[in-house]
Design a protein around this motif. Structure first.
Motif, PDB file in Angstrom:
ATOM      1  N   LYS A  23      30.241  -7.271   2.370  1.00  0.00           N
ATOM      2  CA  LYS A  23      29.435  -8.458   2.631  1.00  0.00           C
ATOM      3  C   LYS A  23      28.002  -8.087   3.016  1.00  0.00           C
ATOM      4  CE  LYS A  23      33.404 -11.241   4.095  1.00  0.00           C
ATOM      5  NZ  LYS A  23      33.966 -12.122   5.143  1.00  0.00           N
ATOM      6  N   MET A  24      27.111  -9.025   2.786  1.00  0.00           N
ATOM      7  CA  MET A  24      25.710  -8.837   3.156  1.00  0.00           C
ATOM      8  C   MET A  24      25.634  -8.603   4.655  1.00  0.00           C
ATOM      9  SD  MET A  24      22.701  -8.757   1.760  1.00  0.00           S
ATOM     10  CE  MET A  24      20.956  -9.105   1.904  1.00  0.00           C
ATOM     11  N   PRO A  25      25.132  -7.435   5.086  1.00  0.00           N
ATOM     12  CA  PRO A  25      25.121  -7.129   6.512  1.00  0.00           C
ATOM     13  C   PRO A  25      23.922  -7.737   7.222  1.00  0.00           C
ATOM     14  CG  PRO A  25      24.216  -5.291   5.296  1.00  0.00           C
ATOM     15  CD  PRO A  25      24.602  -6.325   4.265  1.00  0.00           C
ATOM     16  N   ALA A  26      24.062  -7.921   8.532  1.00  0.00           N
ATOM     17  CA  ALA A  26      22.924  -8.303   9.371  1.00  0.00           C
ATOM     18  C   ALA A  26      22.315  -7.012   9.904  1.00  0.00           C
ATOM     19  CB  ALA A  26      23.381  -9.209  10.510  1.00  0.00           C
ATOM     20  N   LEU A  27      21.227  -6.572   9.287  1.00  0.00           N
ATOM     21  CA  LEU A  27      20.620  -5.289   9.638  1.00  0.00           C
ATOM     22  C   LEU A  27      19.607  -5.403  10.763  1.00  0.00           C
ATOM     23  CD1 LEU A  27      20.193  -3.812   6.045  1.00  0.00           C
ATOM     24  CD2 LEU A  27      21.985  -3.337   7.709  1.00  0.00           C
ATOM     25  N   SER A  28      19.395  -6.609  11.268  1.00  0.00           N
ATOM     26  CA  SER A  28      18.558  -6.794  12.452  1.00  0.00           C
ATOM     27  C   SER A  28      19.059  -8.049  13.156  1.00  0.00           C
ATOM     28  CB  SER A  28      17.079  -6.949  12.063  1.00  0.00           C
ATOM     29  OG  SER A  28      16.844  -8.211  11.473  1.00  0.00           O
ATOM     30  N   PRO A  29      18.814  -8.172  14.460  1.00  0.00           N
ATOM     31  CA  PRO A  29      19.309  -9.331  15.199  1.00  0.00           C
ATOM     32  C   PRO A  29      18.776 -10.665  14.690  1.00  0.00           C
ATOM     33  CG  PRO A  29      18.631  -7.577  16.699  1.00  0.00           C
ATOM     34  CD  PRO A  29      18.185  -7.172  15.332  1.00  0.00           C
ATOM     35  N   THR A  30      17.591 -10.662  14.070  1.00  0.00           N
ATOM     36  CA  THR A  30      16.994 -11.910  13.597  1.00  0.00           C
ATOM     37  C   THR A  30      17.282 -12.197  12.128  1.00  0.00           C
ATOM     38  OG1 THR A  30      14.931 -10.745  13.065  1.00  0.00           O
ATOM     39  CG2 THR A  30      15.102 -11.715  15.264  1.00  0.00           C
ATOM     40  N   MET A  31      17.999 -11.312  11.463  1.00  0.00           N
ATOM     41  CA  MET A  31      18.213 -11.458  10.021  1.00  0.00           C
ATOM     42  C   MET A  31      19.253 -12.536   9.737  1.00  0.00           C
ATOM     43  SD  MET A  31      19.383  -8.542   7.285  1.00  0.00           S
ATOM     44  CE  MET A  31      19.918  -8.977   5.620  1.00  0.00           C
ATOM     45  N   GLU A  32      18.888 -13.507   8.921  1.00  0.00           N
ATOM     46  CA  GLU A  32      19.802 -14.552   8.469  1.00  0.00           C
ATOM     47  C   GLU A  32      20.065 -14.442   6.976  1.00  0.00           C
ATOM     48  OE1 GLU A  32      18.124 -18.254   9.637  1.00  0.00           O
ATOM     49  OE2 GLU A  32      18.341 -17.871  11.794  1.00  0.00           O
ATOM     50  N   GLU A  33      19.120 -13.894   6.252  1.00  0.00           N
ATOM     51  CA  GLU A  33      19.279 -13.676   4.825  1.00  0.00           C
ATOM     52  C   GLU A  33      18.377 -12.521   4.426  1.00  0.00           C
ATOM     53  OE1 GLU A  33      16.016 -16.834   3.053  1.00  0.00           O
ATOM     54  OE2 GLU A  33      18.095 -17.510   3.264  1.00  0.00           O
ATOM     55  N   GLY A  34      18.588 -11.987   3.245  1.00  0.00           N
ATOM     56  CA  GLY A  34      17.784 -10.863   2.786  1.00  0.00           C
ATOM     57  C   GLY A  34      17.775 -10.783   1.276  1.00  0.00           C
ATOM     58  N   THR A  35      17.012  -9.822   0.785  1.00  0.00           N
ATOM     59  CA  THR A  35      16.939  -9.574  -0.654  1.00  0.00           C
ATOM     60  C   THR A  35      17.707  -8.305  -0.971  1.00  0.00           C
ATOM     61  OG1 THR A  35      14.771 -10.639  -0.869  1.00  0.00           O
ATOM     62  CG2 THR A  35      15.392  -9.061  -2.581  1.00  0.00           C
TER      63      THR A  35
END
Length: 451
Positions: free
Chosen positions: A6-18
């Motif tokens: 699954k798409m990981p949360a790589l920072s505490p503020t990350m909700e979505e990414g590319t």
């Protein structure tokens, strides 16, 4: 059993990414620690590592896809002994009578959603609150198994060996338990399986606030031009600076500082540090000066939260670094108490990795105040925007030869202008002025900050 990546949360503020780039392809065998993909977060482009072993059965989100929500299934991996084609096969559509899955569960990469999507994806007829199919029963002592971070493979192996996951410490990201953690674990310690019973209905999460719609901006399309898609980093910069200027009442305080003593000390220190391969910059010494000034002026080393004031006992200075994708602020922790040679070494490393997009979140998130230096561009003076939730930022202009009164006589000296931007909700003008005065004194008599 197949393993969903699954798409990981790589920072505490990350909700979505590319999903910028896949580093593996379908059919590749991977093991824990192998690099799977490059993901562009709201701060940097980071590498995503595998936490399980297996074979990539199917990539469900192609590289280059924008706005991939955290938790979206981006690939499926076949576990040990599993047929790759079976793992790659789409999951069968559940019968209408079966308990529906929560919206988004098991559906692969969701389409971009807006406000009201939950209503669109809900079942048309009333049904009991959905329950995740793989929810684990609670373990003794009231600790639910779902609260233990573990990979699907680790859970399966633990069940086969009879090992209680609660007794293990995870070595994966954020303490996640992976296969390697089960090696040597004693079997027979798993709690007894609970009989099937009515599963308590989980409370519905609060709906996320819909993102503000961008108003169309008119521009003259008749002028020759090209359009460049905004990166996630540029979007974050735009959002945070807008937030800062709209919500933080800035107060700006400027003074002139004589640099001659600092430049002399820098030359002496560089000569002494030459055998160690360390070369101090003026900026390294200014970081140190700001760190010491913040400790000596604690009323400026604060964060305003709305209903309370957070007062920091340590000065962590964020330093603005320009990168090809935008501005980022790596942090010098405890700047008041580390040596200037350590500050120099850290800054060279942090700035280099920042320009390569390889900083870790803990290296740029946080900080109690910031320093932005544009003197190398010949900028005489500027007013920097506060980096929330910090309470101040110091803007440094170029050092230049100017007429200056020294000992009641007009002489030529090397002078720079420094401007402090302060959050006036938390920092009074007099307190900001005291910090500026302390900073000036430290720069003009630099032995005081390194003694």
């Amino acid at each position: 059993m197949s393993i969903e990546i699954k798409m990981p949360a790589l920072s505490p503020t990350m909700e979505e990414g590319t999903l910028a780039k896949w580093l593996v392809k379908e059919g590749d065998t991977v093991k824990s620690g192998d690099l799977l993909a490059e993901i562009e977060t709201d701060k940097a482009t980071m590498e995503f590592e595998a936490v399980d072993e297996g074979v990539i059965g199917k990539i469900t989100v192609p590289e280059g896809t924008d706005n991939v929500k955290v938790g979206t299934v981006i690939a499926v991996m076949a576990g040990e002994g599993e047929d790759v084609s079976a793992a790659a096969a789409p999951a069968p559509t559940p019968a209408p009578a079966s308990t529906p899955l929560p919206p988004g569960e098991g559906q692969g990469a969701p389409a971009p959603r807006g406000e009201g999507e939950r209503e669109k994806t809900a079942t048309p007829t009333p049904a009991p609150s959905p329950v995740a199919a793989d929810a684990a029963p609670p373990s003794p002592g009231g600790r639910g198994e779902e609260r233990i971070k573990a990979s699907p493979l680790a859970r399966r192996l633990a069940a086969e060996k009879g090992v209680d996951l609660a007794s293990l410490s995870g070595s994966g990201p954020n303490g996640r338990i992976v296969k390697a953690d089960l090696e040597g674990a004693k079997p027979g310690t798993a709690p007894a399986a609970q009989p099937a019973a009515t599963t308590p209905t989980p409370s519905a999460p609060a709906p996320a606030a819909a993102p503000a719609e961008h108003k169309p901006v008119w521009w003259d399309e008749s002028i020759p031009h090209e359009e460049e898609k905004l990166s996630n980093i540029r979007k974050t910069i735009a959002r945070r600076l807008t937030e800062s200027k709209q919500t933080i009442p800035h107060i700006y305080l400027t003074l002139d500082i004589r640099l001659d003593a600092l430049l002399k000390l820098r030359g002496e220190l560089n000569k002494a540090l030459e055998p160690r391969g360390v070369k101090l910059s003026v900026n390294d010494l200014l970081i140190k000066a700001l760190g010491v000034a913040l400790i000596q002026t604690p009323k400026c080393n604060v964060t305003y939260t709305g209903d309370k004031l957070v007062k920091y006992s340590r000065a962590d200075v964020s330093v603005a670094v320009s990168t090809p994708t935008g501005l980022i602020t790596p942090i010098i922790r405890d700047a008041a108490n580390v040596s200037v040679s350590s500050i120099s070494t850290q800054m060279k490393d942090l700035a280099g990795r920042a320009k390569e997009g390889k900083l870790q979140p803990q290296e740029y998130q946080g900080g109690t105040a910031s320093l932005s230096n544009m003197g190398m561009f010949g900028i005489k003076q500027f007013e920097a925007v506060i980096n929330p939730p910090q309470g101040m930022i110091m803007a440094i202009g170029a050092g230049e030869k100017r007429p200056y009164v020294i000992d009641d006589s007009l002489q030529i000296a090397t002078i720079m202008s420094a401007t402090g931007s302060f959050d006036h909700r938390a920092i009074d003008g007099a307190d900001g002025a005291q910090l500026m005065k302390t900073f000036k004194e430290l720069v003009e008599a630099p032995m005081g900050m390194i003694a």
